[in-house]
Design a protein around this motif. Structure first.
Motif, short mmCIF file in Angstrom:
data_model
loop_
_atom_site.label_atom_id
_atom_site.label_comp_id
_atom_site.label_asym_id
_atom_site.label_seq_id
_atom_site.Cartn_x
_atom_site.Cartn_y
_atom_site.Cartn_z
N SER A 13 0.83 -1.21 0.00
CA SER A 13 0.00 0.00 0.00
C SER A 13 0.86 1.25 0.00
N LEU A 15 3.97 1.50 -1.12
CA LEU A 15 4.60 1.58 -2.44
C LEU A 15 3.61 2.05 -3.50
N LEU A 16 2.38 1.55 -3.40
CA LEU A 16 1.35 1.97 -4.34
C LEU A 16 1.02 3.45 -4.19
N ALA A 18 3.08 5.72 -3.03
CA ALA A 18 4.25 6.45 -3.53
C ALA A 18 4.23 6.50 -5.06
N ALA A 19 3.90 5.38 -5.68
CA ALA A 19 3.84 5.36 -7.14
C ALA A 19 2.76 6.30 -7.65
N CYS A 20 1.60 6.31 -6.97
CA CYS A 20 0.52 7.24 -7.37
C CYS A 20 0.97 8.69 -7.22
N TRP A 22 4.05 9.80 -7.36
CA TRP A 22 5.02 10.09 -8.41
C TRP A 22 4.32 10.31 -9.75
N LEU A 23 3.29 9.49 -10.05
CA LEU A 23 2.54 9.67 -11.29
C LEU A 23 1.82 11.01 -11.34
N SER A 26 4.39 13.63 -12.00
CA SER A 26 4.80 13.55 -13.40
C SER A 26 3.74 14.18 -14.32
#
Length: 134
Positions: A13, A15-16, A18-20, A22-23, A26
């Motif tokens: 969760s 990591l998810l 963090a990825a969201c 970052w997206l 971006s």
């Protein structure tokens, strides 16, 4: 075992998330770059539009001047015919036309053919109107 699964899900969760994040960053960065490119494109379009307007205005003015020039030059052949008919025994206008065709100046025409300066200018203008590249 349940504790391990909960820990794995928590890590997943995080990591998810963090990825969201970052997206999202971006996407914001890409949107900002696109906005900059759009602003540059819009500015360039405005500049090109102004240049086009300038060219169009110049073309219209040139067309008007050409029309006026055509209006002024159109009666010259008739005027030359009238001048030639004034003195039918004189070939000076025919000679002057030939000399003008060979590039003679107004002064050359007045001296060689005995024309007045106004007559020589008329012959020269008539020649240049009929043969603009000469």
């Amino acid at each position: 075992m349940l504790e391990v699964a909960v820990i794995v899900l928590a890590v997943f969760s995080v990591l998810l998330a963090a990825a969201c994040g970052w997206l999202i960053l971006s996407q914001r960065h890409l949107a900002a770059l696109q906005a900059e490119r759009d602003a540059v494109r819009d500015q360039r379009l405005k500049e090109l539009s102004k240049r086009l307007d300038t060219y169009l205005t110049g073309s219209v003015r040139m067309g008007e001047e050409l029309y006026e020039l055509r209006r002024v030059v159109a009666p010259l052949p008739d005027k030359l015919t009238q001048i030639e008919q004034r003195d039918p025994s004189s070939l000076s206008f025919t000679q002057a036309a030939r000399l003008a065709g060979m590039g003679a100046s107004v002064d050359d025409l007045t001296q060689s053919c005995g024309l007045s300066k106004a007559e020589a200018e008329l012959v020269s203008k008539l020649h240049h109107a009929q043969h603009p590249t000469s």
